[in-house]
Design an enzyme around this catalytic site. Sequence first.
Site, PDB file in Angstrom:
ATOM      1  N   LYS A 139      55.450 121.053  20.420  1.00  0.00           N
ATOM      2  CA  LYS A 139      53.917 122.245  19.779  1.00  0.00           C
ATOM      3  C   LYS A 139      53.365 122.897  21.250  1.00  0.00           C
ATOM      4  O   LYS A 139      53.715 122.715  22.199  1.00  0.00           O
ATOM      5  CB  LYS A 139      53.213 120.821  19.405  1.00  0.00           C
ATOM      6  CG  LYS A 139      52.150 120.961  18.690  1.00  0.00           C
ATOM      7  CD  LYS A 139      50.727 119.839  18.590  1.00  0.00           C
ATOM      8  CE  LYS A 139      50.100 119.253  19.185  1.00  0.00           C
ATOM      9  NZ  LYS A 139      49.256 120.805  19.821  1.00  0.00           N
ATOM     10  N   GLU A 141      50.060 126.092  20.800  1.00  0.00           N
ATOM     11  CA  GLU A 141      48.379 125.445  19.795  1.00  0.00           C
ATOM     12  C   GLU A 141      48.829 127.151  19.418  1.00  0.00           C
ATOM     13  O   GLU A 141      49.287 128.166  20.224  1.00  0.00           O
ATOM     14  CB  GLU A 141      47.652 125.618  20.942  1.00  0.00           C
ATOM     15  CG  GLU A 141      47.170 123.963  21.692  1.00  0.00           C
ATOM     16  CD  GLU A 141      46.495 123.584  22.022  1.00  0.00           C
ATOM     17  OE1 GLU A 141      45.409 124.875  22.202  1.00  0.00           O
ATOM     18  OE2 GLU A 141      46.113 122.953  22.693  1.00  0.00           O
ATOM     19  N   GLU A 208      43.197 119.892  13.977  1.00  0.00           N
ATOM     20  CA  GLU A 208      41.970 119.666  14.979  1.00  0.00           C
ATOM     21  C   GLU A 208      40.912 120.876  14.750  1.00  0.00           C
ATOM     22  O   GLU A 208      39.794 120.562  14.319  1.00  0.00           O
ATOM     23  CB  GLU A 208      42.405 119.726  16.190  1.00  0.00           C
ATOM     24  CG  GLU A 208      41.370 119.302  16.922  1.00  0.00           C
ATOM     25  CD  GLU A 208      41.881 118.948  18.525  1.00  0.00           C
ATOM     26  OE1 GLU A 208      43.482 119.108  19.507  1.00  0.00           O
ATOM     27  OE2 GLU A 208      40.855 118.155  19.207  1.00  0.00           O
TER      28      GLU A 208
HETATM   29  O1  KIV Z   1      47.868 117.436  23.354  1.00  0.00           O
HETATM   30  C1  KIV Z   1      47.542 116.196  22.787  1.00  0.00           C
HETATM   31  O2  KIV Z   1      47.247 115.237  22.475  1.00  0.00           O
HETATM   32  C2  KIV Z   1      47.511 116.609  21.337  1.00  0.00           C
HETATM   33  C3  KIV Z   1      46.841 116.471  19.972  1.00  0.00           C
HETATM   34  C4  KIV Z   1      45.460 115.610  20.374  1.00  0.00           C
HETATM   35  C5  KIV Z   1      47.189 116.726  18.419  1.00  0.00           C
HETATM   36  O3  KIV Z   1      46.801 118.338  20.995  1.00  0.00           O
END
Ligand code: KIV
Length: 291
Positions: A139, A141, A208
């Site tokens: 993941k 950003e 978010e």
């Molecule tokens: O780092 C994290 O836990 C996140 C979630 C809140 C989506 O990015």
Amino acid sequence: MNASPLQPAQGKDKGEGHTLYGGVTNRRVTVRDIAAAKQRGEKWAMLTAYDALTAGVFDEAGIPVLLVGDSAGNCHLGYETTVPVTMDQMVMLSAAVVRGTRRALVIGDMPFGSYQESPAQAMHNAARLMKEAGVGAVKLEGGERSARSIELLVEAGVPVMAHIGLTPQSVHAFGGYPVQGRGDEAAHQLLRDAKAVQQAGAFAVVLEAVPAELAAQVTEQLAVPTVGIGAGAGTDAQVLVWTDMAGMTAGRVPKFVKQYADLRSVLGNAAREFAAEVGAGTFPAPEHTFK
Ligand code: KIV
């Protein structure tokens, strides 16, 4: 034998008539199962995890997707924000979560500074999470600003979950953690970001801290699932930080958190009782003692 994620899903792995977790019994959940869940209209839950033991509990509880979030920074490693978290830390935590689980898709978060320089840097560090930790996806950003990196990763065979709206790695630029997407221009930018990451090949998008109506609109307009946190009930999936969800976090938690347990009290009481019994000489008792 494990089914290859590249082969068409067959038989009971096809996901038809099953839930995301229940439909897959002999292998980990994959991004293809997640795409099928969106087609079925099935809502699913994601939790963060930072260690093997806790991840194992969530895996057995049927949580199909576990995120080794860089929220480890403030929820596990004792930093104030996610900004100081390093790749080495994410690799170590992600590897533990993979080792502690059997079924869940484990997603490794790319920490601040590990992908913003260039798509090549993103590829180098995503490969570390896949090769050294064994995650099934990463993941990162950013919307339009991260689209080129997402495209390269996806082309190289790395499933990518995007994260838009409030992106905590930008805490210093935001001056805190304000709700995003309020007002026409910000709402349009959020929609452009969502479409850019989908176009780049992201298999899902975290939204978010955005108004519920806007999150529902984004969800309707995307073919890939949205995963909400502070984004209302209209997203395809929901994620919470596990320490918030289970009541481990000290002090105030954000408005969007529901605490399903009060683990901080449970653990604190256990520790106090242990110390009191040691002080009183009632622990260890005969049944805890070797003869
Ligand atoms: O780092 C994290 O836990 C996140 C979630 C809140 C989506 O990015």
